[in-house]
Design an enzyme around this catalytic site. Sequence first.
Site, PDB file in Angstrom:
ATOM      1  N   ASN A   1       8.624   7.803  -7.022  1.00  0.00           N
ATOM      2  CA  ASN A   1       7.312   7.690  -7.681  1.00  0.00           C
ATOM      3  C   ASN A   1       6.423   8.855  -7.255  1.00  0.00           C
ATOM      4  O   ASN A   1       6.835   9.707  -6.470  1.00  0.00           O
ATOM      5  CB  ASN A   1       6.680   6.336  -7.356  1.00  0.00           C
TER       6      ASN A   1
ATOM      7  N   ASP B   1      10.716  -0.132  -5.732  1.00  0.00           N
ATOM      8  CA  ASP B   1      11.072  -1.556  -5.768  1.00  0.00           C
ATOM      9  C   ASP B   1      12.550  -1.801  -6.056  1.00  0.00           C
ATOM     10  O   ASP B   1      13.070  -2.867  -5.766  1.00  0.00           O
ATOM     11  CB  ASP B   1      10.220  -2.274  -6.829  1.00  0.00           C
TER      12      ASP B   1
ATOM     13  N   LYS C   1      28.346  14.122  -7.725  1.00  0.00           N
ATOM     14  CA  LYS C   1      27.364  14.270  -8.797  1.00  0.00           C
ATOM     15  C   LYS C   1      27.899  13.673 -10.110  1.00  0.00           C
ATOM     16  O   LYS C   1      29.028  13.987 -10.504  1.00  0.00           O
ATOM     17  CB  LYS C   1      27.048  15.762  -8.976  1.00  0.00           C
TER      18      LYS C   1
ATOM     19  N   PRO D   1      14.416  -4.039  -0.126  1.00  0.00           N
ATOM     20  CA  PRO D   1      13.724  -5.037   0.704  1.00  0.00           C
ATOM     21  C   PRO D   1      12.217  -4.892   0.547  1.00  0.00           C
ATOM     22  O   PRO D   1      11.711  -3.774   0.453  1.00  0.00           O
ATOM     23  CB  PRO D   1      14.153  -4.676   2.133  1.00  0.00           C
ATOM     24  N   ASP D   2      11.503  -6.011   0.507  1.00  0.00           N
ATOM     25  CA  ASP D   2      10.039  -5.942   0.526  1.00  0.00           C
ATOM     26  C   ASP D   2       9.624  -5.920   1.996  1.00  0.00           C
ATOM     27  O   ASP D   2       9.609  -6.950   2.683  1.00  0.00           O
ATOM     28  CB  ASP D   2       9.413  -7.126  -0.217  1.00  0.00           C
ATOM     29  N   ILE D   3       9.314  -4.734   2.472  1.00  0.00           N
ATOM     30  CA  ILE D   3       9.054  -4.528   3.909  1.00  0.00           C
ATOM     31  C   ILE D   3       7.862  -5.364   4.374  1.00  0.00           C
ATOM     32  O   ILE D   3       7.911  -6.056   5.387  1.00  0.00           O
ATOM     33  CB  ILE D   3       8.807  -3.029   4.202  1.00  0.00           C
TER      34      ILE D   3
ATOM     35  N   PHE E   1      -1.411  -2.596   0.723  1.00  0.00           N
ATOM     36  CA  PHE E   1      -2.111  -1.959  -0.388  1.00  0.00           C
ATOM     37  C   PHE E   1      -1.598  -2.590  -1.674  1.00  0.00           C
ATOM     38  O   PHE E   1      -0.441  -3.030  -1.734  1.00  0.00           O
ATOM     39  CB  PHE E   1      -1.869  -0.443  -0.402  1.00  0.00           C
TER      40      PHE E   1
ATOM     41  N   LYS F   1      -1.208 -11.259  -3.683  1.00  0.00           N
ATOM     42  CA  LYS F   1      -0.306 -10.555  -2.741  1.00  0.00           C
ATOM     43  C   LYS F   1      -0.726 -10.806  -1.293  1.00  0.00           C
ATOM     44  O   LYS F   1       0.128 -10.927  -0.410  1.00  0.00           O
ATOM     45  CB  LYS F   1      -0.345  -9.039  -3.006  1.00  0.00           C
TER      46      LYS F   1
ATOM     47  N   LYS G   1       2.187 -12.426   0.922  1.00  0.00           N
ATOM     48  CA  LYS G   1       2.797 -11.602   1.970  1.00  0.00           C
ATOM     49  C   LYS G   1       2.220 -11.908   3.354  1.00  0.00           C
ATOM     50  O   LYS G   1       2.514 -11.209   4.322  1.00  0.00           O
ATOM     51  CB  LYS G   1       2.653 -10.113   1.617  1.00  0.00           C
TER      52      LYS G   1
HETATM   53  N1  CTP Z   1       5.754  -2.939  -0.336  1.00  0.00           N
HETATM   54  C1  CTP Z   1       6.763  -3.046   0.606  1.00  0.00           C
HETATM   55  N2  CTP Z   1       8.063  -3.039   0.203  1.00  0.00           N
HETATM   56  C2  CTP Z   1       8.383  -2.979  -1.101  1.00  0.00           C
HETATM   57  C3  CTP Z   1       7.361  -2.890  -2.071  1.00  0.00           C
HETATM   58  C4  CTP Z   1       6.043  -2.871  -1.658  1.00  0.00           C
HETATM   59  O1  CTP Z   1       6.466  -3.105   1.796  1.00  0.00           O
HETATM   60  N3  CTP Z   1       9.662  -2.980  -1.461  1.00  0.00           N
HETATM   61  C5  CTP Z   1       4.353  -2.953   0.132  1.00  0.00           C
HETATM   62  C6  CTP Z   1       3.547  -1.709  -0.250  1.00  0.00           C
HETATM   63  O2  CTP Z   1       3.611  -0.732   0.763  1.00  0.00           O
HETATM   64  C7  CTP Z   1       2.139  -2.261  -0.408  1.00  0.00           C
HETATM   65  C8  CTP Z   1       2.364  -3.690  -0.867  1.00  0.00           C
HETATM   66  O3  CTP Z   1       3.700  -4.001  -0.511  1.00  0.00           O
HETATM   67  O4  CTP Z   1       1.438  -2.309   0.815  1.00  0.00           O
HETATM   68  C9  CTP Z   1       2.156  -3.946  -2.328  1.00  0.00           C
HETATM   69  O5  CTP Z   1       2.894  -3.045  -3.074  1.00  0.00           O
HETATM   70  P1  CTP Z   1       2.845  -3.047  -4.667  1.00  0.00           P
HETATM   71  O6  CTP Z   1       3.819  -2.028  -5.174  1.00  0.00           O
HETATM   72  O7  CTP Z   1       1.435  -2.989  -5.151  1.00  0.00           O
HETATM   73  O8  CTP Z   1       3.318  -4.506  -5.007  1.00  0.00           O
HETATM   74  P2  CTP Z   1       4.694  -5.189  -5.069  1.00  0.00           P
HETATM   75  O9  CTP Z   1       4.786  -6.137  -3.907  1.00  0.00           O
HETATM   76  O10 CTP Z   1       5.806  -4.215  -5.218  1.00  0.00           O
HETATM   77  O11 CTP Z   1       4.522  -6.070  -6.397  1.00  0.00           O
HETATM   78  P3  CTP Z   1       4.389  -5.596  -7.938  1.00  0.00           P
HETATM   79  O12 CTP Z   1       5.159  -4.313  -8.068  1.00  0.00           O
HETATM   80  O13 CTP Z   1       4.973  -6.723  -8.654  1.00  0.00           O
HETATM   81  O14 CTP Z   1       2.925  -5.439  -8.209  1.00  0.00           O
END
Ligand code: CTP
Length: 390
Positions: free
Chosen positions: A206, A275, A285, A300-302, A318, A332, A336
């Site tokens: 991104n 994500d 390649k 993983p959602d950290i 954020f 969120k 979280k």
């Molecule tokens: N985050 C994380 N790990 C991920 C995705 C997001 O730790 N795989 C953290 C980001 O660093 C941020 C927060 O989660 O602090 C919210 O990120 P955001 O992209 O706004 O939300 P998502 O949880 O990914 O949800 P969505 O994309 O559905 O809005």
Amino acid sequence: MRLLEGRRVLLGVTGGIAVYKSAQLVRELKKEGAEVKVIMTPFARKFVGELTFETLSGNKVFSNWSDEPLAHINLARWAEVFLIAPCTVNTLSKLALGIGDNLLTTTALAYNGKLLIAPAANTVMYKNPAVQENLKKLKDRGVIVIEPEWGVLACEEEGEGKLASEDRLLDWVCYALKDKPLKGKRVLITCGATREYIDPVRFISNDSSGEMGFSLARVARWLGAEVKVIAGFTTAKEPPEVYIERVKTAEDMLNAVLKEFENADVVIMNSAVADYRPKEFKDKKIKKKETLTLELVKTPDILEDLGRRKKGQFLVGFALETDNILQNAKEKLRRKNLDMIVANPSSAMGSENYKGWIIAENSEEEIPPTTKLKASQKILRKVAEMLSEG
Ligand code: CTP
């Protein structure tokens, strides 16, 4: 609003070849809004003329008592911060011993505010045990020593002794002028974009520049925190004096964060973590075809993971949203298990400016459009306030 608007900076300049760099520093301090007065030692004047500093600072340069018998007292009272750059080993040794044999060293004796010295010297001179002993004495007394850098020196030797860069000097001036509500706190900040590789040369990522996370790191340091940054890919300028660990993927970031989590007091997840990642990584390649289908799986959602593990850590997330900003951010915050979430519209990504909201369980504060540095100050002061309330 500039970083040093209206602040009174006294710059001491001593006799080393790095004097020419201090002239540029005066310009940078002025650009940030500071009022600058300069004291030169007699030897410094042999390297660069007074007129240069007078023109750049817009103030007369002080080098003796000829037209102001109380110059040392008046300058010491005037200064909010006193930076000596470059500081020769001779001057720093005199400061350690309390010797006042010229206007600069006498002013240092009359001054009891924040004193910063930026030594510059030949490596052997700098490492001389007498000099190192004197430096230790100064540090023990609370003087901030801005360590010199490694490089090729004017004497054509390579080693430690180059005057600290302008960026570092400026950052230390900001540091010296701030109160320290985060003193003793270990703050972990993540920032930048992760990359999820498809093959050795292609990835999903991104637009995050890392600017906000780097600004948070600078400000957290200014406010007294011990700061560590874990960064993905960034295009913004790195903050001075902050340790940055680099990672590539969401998985790497998770592992790096988990290593630090237990010892952190505050964790700010500012990174734009991808994500999804390709289910399969091709180690060669991928050759061009008419169509290509990628199957993606969730990374993983950290932050959510940290929210489950937390034991007293203050967790800040954020939320980047395109619609229903506040509502989505609050959802969120709860999902979280965060202590605070900073919500912003997607326009903040990659931009120099920031606008958003600081949301906690019982509060909601707007950040009107401003620079990312100013927004960081607002966010971190709120963190400090909530920490002090327990
Ligand atoms: N985050 C994380 N790990 C991920 C995705 C997001 O730790 N795989 C953290 C980001 O660093 C941020 C927060 O989660 O602090 C919210 O990120 P955001 O992209 O706004 O939300 P998502 O949880 O990914 O949800 P969505 O994309 O559905 O809005």
